[in-house]
Design a protein around this motif. Structure first.
Motif, PDB file in Angstrom:
ATOM      1  N   VAL A 134      18.349  32.631  21.933  1.00 20.21           N
ATOM      2  CA  VAL A 134      18.316  32.999  23.410  1.00 20.21           C
ATOM      3  C   VAL A 134      17.011  33.286  23.987  1.00 20.21           C
ATOM      4  CG1 VAL A 134      18.389  35.562  22.674  1.00 20.21           C
ATOM      5  CG2 VAL A 134      19.332  34.823  24.862  1.00 20.21           C
ATOM      6  N   ASN A 135      17.005  32.644  25.152  1.00 21.54           N
ATOM      7  CA  ASN A 135      15.590  32.755  25.995  1.00 21.54           C
ATOM      8  C   ASN A 135      15.726  33.383  27.172  1.00 21.54           C
ATOM      9  OD1 ASN A 135      16.936  30.986  27.818  1.00 21.54           O
ATOM     10  ND2 ASN A 135      15.650  29.242  27.316  1.00 21.54           N
ATOM     11  N   VAL A 136      14.472  33.828  27.902  1.00 22.40           N
ATOM     12  CA  VAL A 136      14.436  34.746  29.067  1.00 22.40           C
ATOM     13  C   VAL A 136      15.384  34.031  30.028  1.00 22.40           C
ATOM     14  CG1 VAL A 136      12.476  33.681  29.893  1.00 22.40           C
ATOM     15  CG2 VAL A 136      13.048  36.426  30.409  1.00 22.40           C
ATOM     16  N   LYS A 137      15.688  32.580  30.342  1.00 18.98           N
ATOM     17  CA  LYS A 137      16.301  32.231  31.366  1.00 18.98           C
ATOM     18  C   LYS A 137      17.776  32.148  30.681  1.00 18.98           C
ATOM     19  CE  LYS A 137      14.001  28.174  31.933  1.00 18.98           C
ATOM     20  NZ  LYS A 137      13.378  27.043  32.513  1.00 18.98           N
ATOM     21  N   THR A 138      18.323  32.699  29.924  1.00 15.46           N
ATOM     22  CA  THR A 138      19.494  32.833  29.396  1.00 15.46           C
ATOM     23  C   THR A 138      20.192  31.222  29.560  1.00 15.46           C
ATOM     24  OG1 THR A 138      21.699  33.894  29.361  1.00 15.46           O
ATOM     25  CG2 THR A 138      20.620  33.650  31.516  1.00 15.46           C
ATOM     26  N   SER A 139      19.432  30.465  28.940  1.00 14.23           N
ATOM     27  CA  SER A 139      19.883  29.036  28.809  1.00 14.23           C
ATOM     28  C   SER A 139      21.418  28.896  28.114  1.00 14.23           C
ATOM     29  CB  SER A 139      19.019  28.169  28.239  1.00 14.23           C
ATOM     30  OG  SER A 139      17.778  28.090  29.002  1.00 14.23           O
ATOM     31  N   GLY A 140      22.372  28.234  28.441  1.00 13.44           N
ATOM     32  CA  GLY A 140      23.725  28.194  27.804  1.00 13.44           C
ATOM     33  C   GLY A 140      24.523  29.443  27.857  1.00 13.44           C
ATOM     34  N   ARG A 141      24.243  30.429  28.828  1.00  7.34           N
ATOM     35  CA  ARG A 141      25.292  31.403  28.866  1.00  7.34           C
ATOM     36  C   ARG A 141      25.100  31.932  30.201  1.00  7.34           C
ATOM     37  NH1 ARG A 141      28.285  34.585  25.168  1.00  7.34           N
ATOM     38  NH2 ARG A 141      27.256  33.576  23.439  1.00  7.34           N
ATOM     39  N   ALA A 142      26.058  32.071  31.021  1.00  2.48           N
ATOM     40  CA  ALA A 142      26.127  32.868  32.439  1.00  2.48           C
ATOM     41  C   ALA A 142      26.493  34.367  32.338  1.00  2.48           C
ATOM     42  CB  ALA A 142      26.857  32.186  33.270  1.00  2.48           C
ATOM     43  N   LEU A 143      27.392  34.375  31.469  1.00  2.00           N
ATOM     44  CA  LEU A 143      27.852  35.916  31.214  1.00  2.00           C
ATOM     45  C   LEU A 143      28.674  35.979  29.665  1.00  2.00           C
ATOM     46  CD1 LEU A 143      30.122  36.476  34.564  1.00  2.00           C
ATOM     47  CD2 LEU A 143      27.768  37.475  34.080  1.00  2.00           C
ATOM     48  N   LEU A 144      28.488  37.342  29.356  1.00  2.00           N
ATOM     49  CA  LEU A 144      29.100  37.497  28.233  1.00  2.00           C
ATOM     50  C   LEU A 144      30.296  38.318  28.699  1.00  2.00           C
ATOM     51  CD1 LEU A 144      29.814  38.549  25.127  1.00  2.00           C
ATOM     52  CD2 LEU A 144      28.481  40.552  25.786  1.00  2.00           C
ATOM     53  N   MET A 145      31.538  38.026  28.199  1.00  2.00           N
ATOM     54  CA  MET A 145      32.751  38.703  28.651  1.00  2.00           C
ATOM     55  C   MET A 145      33.763  39.258  27.488  1.00  2.00           C
ATOM     56  SD  MET A 145      33.652  35.580  31.840  1.00  2.00           S
ATOM     57  CE  MET A 145      34.142  34.349  30.525  1.00  2.00           C
ATOM     58  N   LEU A 146      34.291  40.330  27.953  1.00  2.00           N
ATOM     59  CA  LEU A 146      35.039  40.893  26.979  1.00  2.00           C
ATOM     60  C   LEU A 146      36.595  41.026  27.569  1.00  2.00           C
ATOM     61  CD1 LEU A 146      32.835  44.014  25.974  1.00  2.00           C
ATOM     62  CD2 LEU A 146      32.996  41.465  24.865  1.00  2.00           C
ATOM     63  N   PHE A 147      37.378  40.318  27.011  1.00  2.00           N
ATOM     64  CA  PHE A 147      38.801  40.457  27.587  1.00  2.00           C
ATOM     65  C   PHE A 147      39.824  41.182  27.006  1.00  2.00           C
ATOM     66  CE2 PHE A 147      37.255  36.591  29.946  1.00  2.00           C
ATOM     67  CZ  PHE A 147      38.042  36.338  31.101  1.00  2.00           C
ATOM     68  N   LEU A 148      40.391  42.318  27.376  1.00  2.00           N
ATOM     69  CA  LEU A 148      41.397  43.116  26.570  1.00  2.00           C
ATOM     70  C   LEU A 148      42.541  42.580  26.712  1.00  2.00           C
ATOM     71  CD1 LEU A 148      39.559  46.723  27.577  1.00  2.00           C
ATOM     72  CD2 LEU A 148      38.986  44.984  25.942  1.00  2.00           C
ATOM     73  N   PHE A 149      43.264  42.075  25.417  1.00  2.23           N
ATOM     74  CA  PHE A 149      44.593  41.762  25.665  1.00  2.23           C
ATOM     75  C   PHE A 149      45.554  42.763  25.064  1.00  2.23           C
ATOM     76  CE2 PHE A 149      42.195  37.880  25.937  1.00  2.23           C
ATOM     77  CZ  PHE A 149      43.173  37.063  26.766  1.00  2.23           C
ATOM     78  N   SER A 150      45.079  43.696  24.754  1.00  2.88           N
ATOM     79  CA  SER A 150      45.943  44.940  24.323  1.00  2.88           C
ATOM     80  C   SER A 150      45.195  46.126  25.021  1.00  2.88           C
ATOM     81  CB  SER A 150      46.036  45.462  22.892  1.00  2.88           C
ATOM     82  OG  SER A 150      44.724  45.538  22.509  1.00  2.88           O
ATOM     83  N   ASP A 151      46.026  47.456  25.141  1.00  2.00           N
ATOM     84  CA  ASP A 151      45.473  48.746  25.468  1.00  2.00           C
ATOM     85  C   ASP A 151      44.513  49.134  24.398  1.00  2.00           C
ATOM     86  OD1 ASP A 151      47.072  48.595  27.605  1.00  2.00           O
ATOM     87  OD2 ASP A 151      48.470  49.947  26.918  1.00  2.00           O
ATOM     88  N   VAL A 152      43.238  49.503  25.151  1.00  2.00           N
ATOM     89  CA  VAL A 152      42.100  49.945  24.043  1.00  2.00           C
ATOM     90  C   VAL A 152      41.568  51.367  24.689  1.00  2.00           C
ATOM     91  CG1 VAL A 152      39.834  49.432  23.190  1.00  2.00           C
ATOM     92  CG2 VAL A 152      41.588  47.438  23.761  1.00  2.00           C
ATOM     93  N   GLY A 153      41.925  52.287  23.693  1.00  2.00           N
ATOM     94  CA  GLY A 153      41.507  53.747  23.761  1.00  2.00           C
ATOM     95  C   GLY A 153      40.457  54.006  22.912  1.00  2.00           C
ATOM     96  N   SER A 154      39.718  55.294  22.736  1.00  2.00           N
ATOM     97  CA  SER A 154      38.394  55.437  22.451  1.00  2.00           C
ATOM     98  C   SER A 154      38.825  55.320  20.698  1.00  2.00           C
ATOM     99  CB  SER A 154      38.083  56.922  22.725  1.00  2.00           C
ATOM    100  OG  SER A 154      39.145  57.905  22.242  1.00  2.00           O
ATOM    101  N   ASP A 155      39.898  55.335  20.381  1.00  2.00           N
ATOM    102  CA  ASP A 155      40.079  55.408  18.734  1.00  2.00           C
ATOM    103  C   ASP A 155      40.504  53.782  18.334  1.00  2.00           C
ATOM    104  OD1 ASP A 155      39.742  58.088  18.359  1.00  2.00           O
ATOM    105  OD2 ASP A 155      41.975  58.463  18.799  1.00  2.00           O
ATOM    106  N   ASP A 156      40.480  52.914  19.355  1.00  2.00           N
ATOM    107  CA  ASP A 156      40.867  51.485  19.050  1.00  2.00           C
ATOM    108  C   ASP A 156      39.804  50.452  18.864  1.00  2.00           C
ATOM    109  OD1 ASP A 156      43.518  52.416  19.085  1.00  2.00           O
ATOM    110  OD2 ASP A 156      43.597  52.359  21.563  1.00  2.00           O
ATOM    111  N   ALA A 157      38.783  51.050  18.183  1.00  2.00           N
ATOM    112  CA  ALA A 157      37.693  50.097  18.133  1.00  2.00           C
ATOM    113  C   ALA A 157      36.953  49.337  19.143  1.00  2.00           C
ATOM    114  CB  ALA A 157      38.035  49.106  16.959  1.00  2.00           C
ATOM    115  N   PRO A 158      36.935  50.095  20.377  1.00  2.00           N
ATOM    116  CA  PRO A 158      36.321  49.540  21.577  1.00  2.00           C
ATOM    117  C   PRO A 158      34.825  49.032  21.256  1.00  2.00           C
ATOM    118  CG  PRO A 158      36.471  51.898  21.681  1.00  2.00           C
ATOM    119  CD  PRO A 158      37.073  51.616  20.476  1.00  2.00           C
TER     120      PRO A 158
END
Length: 263
Positions: A134-158
């Motif tokens: 990874v470099n300071v210009k973040t070459s190759g990646r514009a964003l990291l994204m986390l898509f939740l496909f189930s309900d996620v509470g504090s006990d559900d390995a968030p």
């Protein structure tokens, strides 16, 4: 009042992305669409939501999914507007699916992948993942994204997120230049420089998406709940390198402010 599913991020949300390194987008895609995606993932695993006795592993990984429900989830009007706001219009590649999927199951076992880290962005053709870069210009990646496909509470390995860690990592990457740092180099100190950051848990209802700066330090954790957690952690890919002739995107603003650069 405008329909939040049709509008983009508020100015306050964009500023939170700059300050904290992420923004939580609720109702980014529908609960019905999340249910369709979960059904496909259950089938891919060869497991059933009605047979918990068959859930033997703490985490099962599924690769890239390009079937219509996943393409639709990645490209809702609300998300596309948010991509434009954070990365810049015309500066990202339309997602043709989503992946990967670390599906976490209730288990007393350690998942074995719960260390703090930054996702690498290029050099992934190297068979030694510790040499990915990874470099300071973040070459190759514009964003990291986390898509939740189930309900996620504090006990559900968030996913655990270190707020503000993205700016610290930007400064640490600066001396490595365009070549960037390897995962081995960047993780040598165990990300101790970010230990003082407040920790946020990536919780939310199915259909929630966390849009994160590529330098955000984050970590998995064991699942202490009762229902499996379904999540995708794709990258949003850039169309190219930063263009200094264009107005800086919020992704660039973070790096400029942290490093006093004109990227």
């Amino acid at each position: 009042m405008p329909n939040s599913k049709q509008t983009g991020l508020t100015p306050g949300q964009v500023q939170s992305f700059i300050d904290d390194g992420f923004v939580k987008v609720e109702d980014a895609f529908s609960a019905d669409l999340a249910k369709k995606c979960r059904a496909e993932l259950w089938a891919d695993m060869g497991l059933s939501p009605n047979e918990p006795e068959s859930w033997k592993q703490p985490v099962v990984r599924i690769g890239f999914k390009s079937s219509p429900p996943f393409v639709e989830a990645a490209n809702t009007r609300r998300l596309r507007k948010a991509y434009n706001q954070l990365v810049g219009e015309g500066r990202w590649i339309t997602p043709n699916g989503l992946g990967t999927f670390p599906i976490r199951f209730p288990s007393p076992q350690s998942p074995g992948d719960d260390g703090w880290h930054v996702d690498m962005s290029f050099g992934t053709e190297n068979s030694d993942f510790m040499e990915w870069r990874v470099n300071v210009k973040t070459s190759g990646r514009a964003l990291l994204m986390l898509f939740l496909f189930s309900d996620v509470g504090s006990d559900d390995a968030p996913t655990r997120i270190r707020k503000g860690s993205h700016a610290i990592i930007a400064r640490e990457l600066l001396p490595f230049g365009d070549a960037g740092a390897t995962l081995r180099q960047l993780s040598a100190g165990g990300y101790s420089s970010t230990e003082g950051c407040d920790v946020e848990m990536a919780t939310g209802a199915a259909g929630t998406v966390y849009l994160c700066h590529p330098f955000l330090v984050h970590a998995a954790q064991p699942h202490g709940g009762t229902e499996p957690r379904f999540m995708a952690q794709p990258a949003l890919l850039p169309r190219g390198e930063f263009d200094p002739d264009l107005p800086p995107s919020p992704v660039q603003v973070v790096i400029r402010q942290a490093c006093n650069l004109k990227l």
